[in-house]
Design an enzyme around this catalytic site. Structure first.
Site, PDB file in Angstrom:
ATOM      1  N   MET A  25     -13.220 -15.453   9.681  1.00  7.70           N
ATOM      2  CA  MET A  25     -11.917 -16.001   9.324  1.00  7.70           C
ATOM      3  C   MET A  25     -11.981 -17.511   9.094  1.00  7.70           C
ATOM      4  O   MET A  25     -11.409 -18.033   8.146  1.00  7.70           O
ATOM      5  CB  MET A  25     -10.899 -15.690  10.424  1.00  7.70           C
ATOM      6  CG  MET A  25      -9.472 -16.037  10.026  1.00  7.70           C
ATOM      7  SD  MET A  25      -8.267 -15.718  11.325  1.00  7.70           S
ATOM      8  CE  MET A  25      -8.328 -13.946  11.465  1.00  7.70           C
ATOM      9  N   LYS A  84       2.588 -23.252 -11.558  1.00  4.65           N
ATOM     10  CA  LYS A  84       3.078 -22.301 -10.549  1.00  4.65           C
ATOM     11  C   LYS A  84       2.001 -22.050  -9.485  1.00  4.65           C
ATOM     12  O   LYS A  84       0.813 -22.301  -9.731  1.00  4.65           O
ATOM     13  CB  LYS A  84       3.494 -20.994 -11.219  1.00  4.65           C
ATOM     14  CG  LYS A  84       2.369 -20.250 -11.879  1.00  4.65           C
ATOM     15  CD  LYS A  84       2.891 -19.122 -12.772  1.00  4.65           C
ATOM     16  CE  LYS A  84       1.744 -18.343 -13.347  1.00  4.65           C
ATOM     17  NZ  LYS A  84       2.132 -17.458 -14.449  1.00  4.65           N
ATOM     18  N   TYR A 118     -20.516 -11.191  12.497  1.00  2.38           N
ATOM     19  CA  TYR A 118     -19.915  -9.881  12.800  1.00  2.38           C
ATOM     20  C   TYR A 118     -20.775  -8.747  12.268  1.00  2.38           C
ATOM     21  O   TYR A 118     -21.223  -8.777  11.122  1.00  2.38           O
ATOM     22  CB  TYR A 118     -18.519  -9.771  12.181  1.00  2.38           C
ATOM     23  CG  TYR A 118     -17.478 -10.559  12.924  1.00  2.38           C
ATOM     24  CD1 TYR A 118     -17.063 -10.165  14.203  1.00  2.38           C
ATOM     25  CD2 TYR A 118     -16.900 -11.688  12.357  1.00  2.38           C
ATOM     26  CE1 TYR A 118     -16.100 -10.891  14.889  1.00  2.38           C
ATOM     27  CE2 TYR A 118     -15.934 -12.420  13.026  1.00  2.38           C
ATOM     28  CZ  TYR A 118     -15.540 -12.010  14.303  1.00  2.38           C
ATOM     29  OH  TYR A 118     -14.597 -12.722  14.973  1.00  2.38           O
ATOM     30  N   ARG A 171       7.734  -6.185 -18.635  1.00  3.97           N
ATOM     31  CA  ARG A 171       7.749  -6.685 -17.261  1.00  3.97           C
ATOM     32  C   ARG A 171       9.085  -7.402 -17.059  1.00  3.97           C
ATOM     33  O   ARG A 171       9.949  -6.914 -16.361  1.00  3.97           O
ATOM     34  CB  ARG A 171       6.549  -7.629 -17.068  1.00  3.97           C
ATOM     35  CG  ARG A 171       6.349  -8.090 -15.652  1.00  3.97           C
ATOM     36  CD  ARG A 171       5.113  -8.959 -15.521  1.00  3.97           C
ATOM     37  NE  ARG A 171       5.211 -10.216 -16.272  1.00  3.97           N
ATOM     38  CZ  ARG A 171       4.359 -11.233 -16.167  1.00  3.97           C
ATOM     39  NH1 ARG A 171       3.325 -11.142 -15.356  1.00  3.97           N
ATOM     40  NH2 ARG A 171       4.516 -12.335 -16.861  1.00  3.97           N
TER      41      ARG A 171
HETATM   42  C1  LIG Z   1       1.370 -17.766 -15.652  1.00  3.58           C
HETATM   43  C2  LIG Z   1       2.045 -17.785 -16.947  1.00  3.58           C
HETATM   44  C3  LIG Z   1       1.496 -18.500 -18.036  1.00  3.58           C
HETATM   45  C4  LIG Z   1       0.136 -19.155 -17.993  1.00  3.58           C
HETATM   46  O1  LIG Z   1      -0.855 -18.220 -18.313  1.00  3.58           O
HETATM   47  P1  LIG Z   1      -2.401 -18.651 -18.423  1.00  3.58           P
HETATM   48  O2  LIG Z   1      -3.084 -17.415 -18.831  1.00  3.58           O
HETATM   49  O3  LIG Z   1      -2.794 -19.110 -17.059  1.00  3.58           O
HETATM   50  O4  LIG Z   1      -2.464 -19.746 -19.417  1.00  3.58           O
HETATM   51  C5  LIG Z   1       2.244 -18.588 -19.200  1.00  3.58           C
HETATM   52  N1  LIG Z   1       3.445 -17.979 -19.297  1.00  3.58           N
HETATM   53  C6  LIG Z   1       3.983 -17.250 -18.290  1.00  3.58           C
HETATM   54  C7  LIG Z   1       5.299 -16.605 -18.488  1.00  3.58           C
HETATM   55  C8  LIG Z   1       3.306 -17.129 -17.089  1.00  3.58           C
HETATM   56  O5  LIG Z   1       3.826 -16.392 -16.103  1.00  3.58           O
END
Ligand SMILES: *Cc1c(COP(=O)(O)O)cnc(C)c1O
Length: 340
Positions: A295, A33, A249, A118
């Site tokens: 930046m 992701k 800056y 969650r």
């Molecule tokens: C992001 C995520 C993971 C991975 O977690 P890590 O700590 O990076 O291994 C696993 N399961 C879900 C549902 C996630 O959102």
């Protein structure tokens, strides 16, 4: 041009350690992701495929479409409108109320809320979820949960494990009653996997460990992993900063003697979080970031053409009072990637 180098040897080393802990490479689902935590979705997916990993986890269908051909199964964690579907996709069901909105004949994994509060259906709602999906011809190919404290030294981890064990028993009973095949069970992220001896679930969802990091590794005696990403910047311009002159800056860095300094083409616009005079950061070769990060560039006390800004983000995570995940994930996806 700034670039991200991806160290294939380190990545494969991590995959090796992870596969061993999980029992086999088949039990590893690589979490890709958010542009593979900033490392490049397609780049890491291609290498994971080369290593032999068959499962991936992403956030959206758009991400899944990019890597569709590289994996047998892709779990999509956070997509409500299913605008495209492929037989490799498994859509996470994060609440009861989405069930009526899902298209028929797709595959889903039911997320169960075992204590993080969650996402997910509650353990009490699992039968209702199965029945609702069954009526709509939706196939349940997985049931999973997520730990809120896998990388913290608390008992919540064991509570959630116990709750999920009871969920598994309920699911087995429900599947027998409805004559359904048993879904895959999975609950472990990176830290949870490495806290589990004799891992016996169908697979683990491994994100951060893939990329070479595990938070609180010291407390838990986790194995050493190797950071995969390094960030490199190119020199834009050099000058001599005379004693008493300041740079950038606010002019917050002042030379105490004549010195040569150069700008490099990485800044907070590239997702390299802003450093200022309060945060001292030194590159792996010992160059200091002088004054505030702009930046589009930052200033170092060197004239080298190419400089490695980091090859391990632990120090930056500490400076910014955050986790390694945030340092790599915020990097701009447009930064060129090279596999070495
Ligand atoms: C992001 C995520 C993971 C991975 O977690 P890590 O700590 O990076 O291994 C696993 N399961 C879900 C549902 C996630 O959102």
């Amino acid at each position: 041009m700034a670039k991200i180098l991806l160290n294939k040897e380190n990545l494969f080393y991590n995959f090796g350690v992870i596969s061993k802990q999980a029992g086999s490479v088949e039990k590893v689902a690589v979490v890709l992701k958010d542009n593979a935590y900033g490392h490049g979705l397609l780049e890491i997916a291609t290498l994971a495929n080369e290593f032999g990993i068959k499962k991936a986890v992403v956030k959206s269908i758009d991400e899944a479409l990019v890597i569709e051909k590289l994996f047998d199964d892709i779990l999509i964690l956070a997509q409500k409108d299913i605008h495209t579907y492929s037989h490799a996709f498994h859509i996470a069901v994060n609440s009861l109320d989405v069930i009526e909105t899902l298209p028929e004949n797709i595959k889903v994994h039911i997320k169960v809320d075992t204590g993080m509060h969650r996402n997910g259906v509650s353990p009490k709602e699992i039968e209702e979820a199965f029945l609702g999906l069954y009526r709509r011809n939706i196939q349940v190919t997985g049931v999973f949960t997520h730990h809120k404290c896998a990388d913290e030294l608390t008992t919540d981890f064991y509570w959630q494990k116990a709750v999920f064990s009871r969920v598994k028993e309920d699911v087995k009973r429900i599947c027998e009653k409805l004559l359904l095949p048993l879904p895959a069970f999975h609950s472990c992220n990176s830290a949870a996997l490495f806290r589990t001896s004799n891992f016996d679930e169908d697979f683990a969802r491994v994100g951060i460990a893939t990329y070479g990091y595990l938070d609180n590794a010291g407390i838990f005696k986790f194995p050493k992993l190797k950071p995969v990403m390094s960030l490199w910047a190119s020199r834009l311009a050099s000058r001599v900063l005379k004693k008493g002159q300041s740079v950038g800056y606010g002019g917050t860095y002042t030379a105490s003697e004549d010195m040569s300094v150069s700008t490099y083409d990485v800044g907070y616009g590239d997702g390299f979080l802003r450093l200022n005079e309060k945060n001292k950061y030194t590159t792996p070769k010992g160059f200091n970031v002088l004054g505030k990060v702009s930046m589009d560039n930052l200033v170092l006390n060197t004239q080298e053409e190419e400089v490695c800004i980091f090859d391990d983000v632990h120090a930056l995570a500490e400076i910014h009072d955050t986790i390694t995940y945030e340092i790599t994930t915020t990097l701009n996806p447009n930064i060129k990637k090279e596999i070495i």
